[in-house]
Design a protein around this motif. Structure first.
Motif, mmCIF file in Angstrom:
data_model
loop_
_atom_site.group_PDB
_atom_site.id
_atom_site.type_symbol
_atom_site.label_atom_id
_atom_site.label_comp_id
_atom_site.label_asym_id
_atom_site.label_seq_id
_atom_site.Cartn_x
_atom_site.Cartn_y
_atom_site.Cartn_z
ATOM 1 N N SER A 11 -7.354 8.566 7.308
ATOM 2 C CA SER A 11 -7.937 9.445 8.354
ATOM 3 C C SER A 11 -6.840 10.408 8.633
ATOM 4 O O SER A 11 -7.152 11.670 9.060
ATOM 5 C CB SER A 11 -8.177 8.559 9.611
ATOM 6 O OG SER A 11 -7.114 7.670 9.831
ATOM 7 N N LEU A 25 3.842 -4.196 1.250
ATOM 8 C CA LEU A 25 3.002 -4.414 -0.019
ATOM 9 C C LEU A 25 3.784 -4.508 -1.155
ATOM 10 O O LEU A 25 3.395 -4.826 -2.493
ATOM 11 C CB LEU A 25 2.111 -2.997 -0.243
ATOM 12 C CG LEU A 25 0.985 -2.774 1.178
ATOM 13 C CD1 LEU A 25 0.348 -1.449 0.996
ATOM 14 C CD2 LEU A 25 -0.021 -3.863 0.928
ATOM 15 N N ASN A 46 -3.565 -5.580 10.679
ATOM 16 C CA ASN A 46 -3.356 -3.913 11.174
ATOM 17 C C ASN A 46 -2.649 -3.728 12.463
ATOM 18 O O ASN A 46 -1.772 -3.097 12.526
ATOM 19 C CB ASN A 46 -4.881 -3.602 11.242
ATOM 20 C CG ASN A 46 -5.417 -3.266 10.035
ATOM 21 O OD1 ASN A 46 -5.028 -3.902 9.053
ATOM 22 N ND2 ASN A 46 -6.777 -3.045 10.119
ATOM 23 N N GLU A 100 0.995 19.477 4.541
ATOM 24 C CA GLU A 100 2.223 19.903 4.397
ATOM 25 C C GLU A 100 2.467 21.077 3.326
ATOM 26 O O GLU A 100 3.195 21.830 3.321
ATOM 27 C CB GLU A 100 3.362 18.846 4.063
ATOM 28 C CG GLU A 100 3.312 17.912 5.120
ATOM 29 C CD GLU A 100 4.164 16.487 4.576
ATOM 30 O OE1 GLU A 100 5.460 16.468 4.920
ATOM 31 O OE2 GLU A 100 3.188 15.736 3.817
ATOM 32 N N PHE A 154 -3.138 2.463 10.880
ATOM 33 C CA PHE A 154 -3.206 1.106 10.561
ATOM 34 C C PHE A 154 -4.388 0.600 10.413
ATOM 35 O O PHE A 154 -4.593 -0.522 10.179
ATOM 36 C CB PHE A 154 -2.373 0.522 11.646
ATOM 37 C CG PHE A 154 -0.568 0.919 11.675
ATOM 38 C CD1 PHE A 154 -0.004 0.465 10.259
ATOM 39 C CD2 PHE A 154 -0.270 1.920 12.315
ATOM 40 C CE1 PHE A 154 1.349 1.094 10.237
ATOM 41 C CE2 PHE A 154 1.066 2.574 12.130
ATOM 42 C CZ PHE A 154 1.629 1.902 11.138
ATOM 43 N N SER A 196 -11.744 -5.603 11.996
ATOM 44 C CA SER A 196 -11.313 -5.379 10.647
ATOM 45 C C SER A 196 -12.103 -6.225 9.558
ATOM 46 O O SER A 196 -11.331 -7.372 9.308
ATOM 47 C CB SER A 196 -9.655 -5.255 10.655
ATOM 48 O OG SER A 196 -9.345 -5.490 9.224
ATOM 49 N N PRO A 197 -12.986 -5.810 8.871
ATOM 50 C CA PRO A 197 -13.826 -6.808 8.184
ATOM 51 C C PRO A 197 -13.089 -7.443 7.170
ATOM 52 O O PRO A 197 -13.233 -8.501 6.325
ATOM 53 C CB PRO A 197 -14.933 -5.973 7.711
ATOM 54 C CG PRO A 197 -14.574 -4.565 8.010
ATOM 55 C CD PRO A 197 -13.658 -4.713 9.158
ATOM 56 N N ASN A 198 -11.907 -6.292 6.350
ATOM 57 C CA ASN A 198 -11.300 -6.871 5.211
ATOM 58 C C ASN A 198 -10.059 -7.748 5.182
ATOM 59 O O ASN A 198 -9.573 -8.200 4.360
ATOM 60 C CB ASN A 198 -11.183 -5.661 4.426
ATOM 61 C CG ASN A 198 -12.141 -4.956 3.734
ATOM 62 O OD1 ASN A 198 -13.221 -5.272 3.423
ATOM 63 N ND2 ASN A 198 -12.417 -3.646 4.432
ATOM 64 N N LYS A 244 -2.744 -8.026 1.435
ATOM 65 C CA LYS A 244 -2.206 -7.608 2.499
ATOM 66 C C LYS A 244 -1.293 -8.805 3.191
ATOM 67 O O LYS A 244 -1.618 -10.088 3.115
ATOM 68 C CB LYS A 244 -3.152 -7.237 3.627
ATOM 69 C CG LYS A 244 -3.775 -5.778 3.611
ATOM 70 C CD LYS A 244 -5.075 -5.908 4.538
ATOM 71 C CE LYS A 244 -4.716 -5.322 5.939
ATOM 72 N NZ LYS A 244 -5.812 -4.969 6.722
HETATM 73 N N1 BYC Z 1 -8.366 5.814 7.248
HETATM 74 O O1 BYC Z 1 -11.190 -3.592 7.384
HETATM 75 P P1 BYC Z 1 -10.211 -2.882 7.383
HETATM 76 C C1 BYC Z 1 0.909 7.860 2.917
HETATM 77 C C2 BYC Z 1 -11.159 1.689 6.488
HETATM 78 S S1 BYC Z 1 -0.822 7.664 2.304
HETATM 79 C C3 BYC Z 1 -9.481 5.646 6.449
HETATM 80 O O2 BYC Z 1 -8.927 -2.860 8.131
HETATM 81 P P2 BYC Z 1 -8.365 -2.837 5.057
HETATM 82 C C4 BYC Z 1 1.299 9.405 2.772
HETATM 83 C C5 BYC Z 1 -10.990 0.668 5.496
HETATM 84 O O3 BYC Z 1 -10.518 1.223 3.940
HETATM 85 C C6 BYC Z 1 -1.273 6.376 3.666
HETATM 86 N N2 BYC Z 1 -10.086 4.549 6.212
HETATM 87 O O4 BYC Z 1 -9.704 -2.237 5.852
HETATM 88 C C7 BYC Z 1 0.790 10.372 1.884
HETATM 89 C C8 BYC Z 1 -12.342 -0.210 5.587
HETATM 90 O O5 BYC Z 1 -13.303 0.670 4.813
HETATM 91 P P3 BYC Z 1 -14.209 0.135 3.334
HETATM 92 C C9 BYC Z 1 -2.543 5.678 3.053
HETATM 93 C C10 BYC Z 1 -9.686 3.584 7.002
HETATM 94 O O6 BYC Z 1 -8.411 -2.330 3.944
HETATM 95 C C11 BYC Z 1 1.195 11.634 1.915
HETATM 96 C C12 BYC Z 1 -12.622 0.063 6.977
HETATM 97 O O7 BYC Z 1 -12.048 1.119 7.445
HETATM 98 N N3 BYC Z 1 -1.883 4.128 3.160
HETATM 99 O O8 BYC Z 1 1.312 7.066 3.606
HETATM 100 O O9 BYC Z 1 -8.055 -4.038 5.285
HETATM 101 C C13 BYC Z 1 2.241 12.072 2.813
HETATM 102 C C14 BYC Z 1 -12.306 -1.096 7.641
HETATM 103 O O10 BYC Z 1 -10.848 -1.267 7.689
HETATM 104 C C15 BYC Z 1 -8.687 3.530 7.907
HETATM 105 C C16 BYC Z 1 -2.653 3.295 2.364
HETATM 106 O O11 BYC Z 1 -3.672 3.139 1.896
HETATM 107 C C17 BYC Z 1 -7.897 4.711 7.976
HETATM 108 N N4 BYC Z 1 -6.640 4.918 8.722
HETATM 109 O O12 BYC Z 1 -7.039 -2.178 5.754
HETATM 110 C C18 BYC Z 1 2.512 10.980 3.843
HETATM 111 C C19 BYC Z 1 -1.913 1.901 2.493
HETATM 112 N N5 BYC Z 1 -8.192 2.361 8.239
HETATM 113 O O13 BYC Z 1 -12.979 0.243 2.382
HETATM 114 C C20 BYC Z 1 2.369 9.711 3.568
HETATM 115 C C21 BYC Z 1 -2.860 0.696 1.702
HETATM 116 C C22 BYC Z 1 -9.278 1.420 7.816
HETATM 117 O O14 BYC Z 1 -14.177 -1.545 3.468
HETATM 118 N N6 BYC Z 1 -3.868 0.366 2.649
HETATM 119 N N7 BYC Z 1 -9.984 2.165 6.805
HETATM 120 O O15 BYC Z 1 -15.233 1.132 3.163
HETATM 121 C C23 BYC Z 1 -4.034 -0.650 3.548
HETATM 122 O O16 BYC Z 1 -3.054 -1.023 3.916
HETATM 123 C C24 BYC Z 1 -5.208 -0.932 4.141
HETATM 124 O O17 BYC Z 1 -6.242 -0.564 3.127
HETATM 125 C C25 BYC Z 1 -5.632 -0.228 5.534
HETATM 126 C C26 BYC Z 1 -7.042 -0.654 5.882
HETATM 127 C C27 BYC Z 1 -4.571 -1.009 6.474
HETATM 128 C C28 BYC Z 1 -5.382 1.189 5.377
#
Ligand code: BYC
Length: 338
Positions: free
Chosen positions: A131, A161, A243, A74, A220, A227-229, A239
């Protein structure tokens, strides 16, 4: 990095081996488990299992990196916004994202992570970011659709969260979510304005919707079965929803908004399921998600390259701030001694 910690492969500083009597360890683990079961918060000074701490550093760092990298798609439109009003709104939004990144890096620091180290892991490709920020923004309608879809998805993911079990992360999310709500509304309002405009503007909005819909669903994460985590993170109440649950919530929230706006969501399988009381929808292309996560999306190289340049060009600011802090500390020490 603090003197009591040494680097570990995931950016979560390795704590020195705690020399706990096995009975004491059991007692601490039981206390931790009870705190989680009672839905109370774990705070930085509390004992926590090493896996819990590492999972939090992984998720919080990834979240912080996403906010900072997320300024780029953006941010590219700040100098080209079509009016002063749109420029001011966009400026404020991108600045908010920088702020979110900073709260989140601070939350990671409460777990012993080092901010400089986390940034280096990001630019060396050793830590992930969302991503969604690897897709291009060729028109101004993309700014509106990012606000509507990406911030909308962020709200679905991040409101739960605010009840995460780790105190500093949960508290940071409260402020972040308030700002994301404003971001989502500004995106939707921009699209409403464009839809009231010319035929060309309406086509621009529909084109942006077509390009961003599937990548937004991928935000998501992988489906629950891949989803391993998720299982452990949900047991620790880091969490609060899976997802797929959050993806469903986003679809159900967005469909009526699309109808009101007058755009079509690009999914022929999308329909209301009376029995489930939810929408059925098509399966996102998760092989594309994995490709983008691994670094092969349309803009990965550009996004990380720009972050690396900004980090290198900011070295003098960090050095000056550190020198100023050291001078200040020496002055205070002298004053104390006097
Ligand atoms: N992109 O076991 P899983 C925003 C990875 S900022 C990349 O389901 P988890 C905004 C995952 O890390 C948005 N990687 O994982 C900003 C894991 O890899 P590792 C960001 C992804 O953690 C500016 C592997 O895949 N929000 O909103 O239980 C402007 C297996 O996945 C993705 C957050 O970060 C992805 N899409 O669940 C506007 C929110 N998806 O680390 C807006 C907090 C999965 O094991 N995070 N992976 O090597 C979360 O809620 C969780 O970390 C996730 C993934 C739902 C994203």
């Amino acid at each position: 990095m603090s003197s009591s910690a040494s680097p570990s492969p995931d950016g979560a500083a390795e704590r020195p081996q705690e020399r706990l009597h096995p009975q004491e360890h059991t007692h601490l683990q039981e206390h931790f488990d009870r705190t989680i079961a009672k839905d109370q918060r774990i705070e930085p000074r509390d004992w926590m299992p090493e896996g819990y701490r590492k999972t939090l550093v992984r998720q919080i760092a990834q979240h912080a990196h996403s906010e900072i990298i997320g300024m780029q798609p953006e941010g590219d439109w700040i100098t080209r916004a079509p009016s002063l009003r749109r420029k001011a709104i966009l400026f404020a939004k991108v600045q908010d994202e920088a702020g979110h990144g900073l709260y989140l890096y601070s939350a990671a620091e409460t777990l012993g992570a080092d901010r400089q180290d986390l940034t280096e892991r990001l630019i060396e490709g050793r830590q992930k970011y969302s991503s969604i920020f690897n897709y291009p923004t060729p028109t101004f309608a993309d700014v509106g659709v990012i606000g509507w879809f990406v911030d909308g998805a962020a709200i679905c993911n991040q409101v739960p969260l605010c009840r995460s079990s780790y105190g500093p992360y949960a508290r940071a999310m409260v402020r972040v979510c308030k700002e994301e709500s404003f971001h989502q509304r500004q995106g939707y309002e921009l699209l409403m304005t464009m839809m009231r405009g010319t035929e060309e503007q309406r086509a621009m909005v529909q084109d942006a919707v077509d390009r961003w819909w599937w990548p937004s669903l991928m935000m998501f994460g992988p489906p629950d079965e891949d989803s391993p985590n998720s299982a452990q993170s949900m047991a620790w109440r880091i969490k609060r929803h899976s997802n797929d649950e959050l993806r469903q919530k986003f679809v159900d929230m967005t469909v009526p908004q699309a109808e009101k706006l007058g755009v079509t969501l690009p999914d022929p399988e999308l329909r209301w399921n009376e029995e489930r009381g939810q929408h059925d929808f098509g399966r996102p292309d998760f092989t594309e998600l994995m490709r983008v996560i691994k670094g092969d999306g349309p803009c990965n190289a550009e996004r990380v390259g720009r972050r690396r340049t900004a980090h290198e060009e900011g070295a003098w600011v960090r050095e000056a701030a550190a020198a100023h802090a050291a001078k200040q500390a020496r002055r205070e020490e002298k004053e104390h001694a006097a």
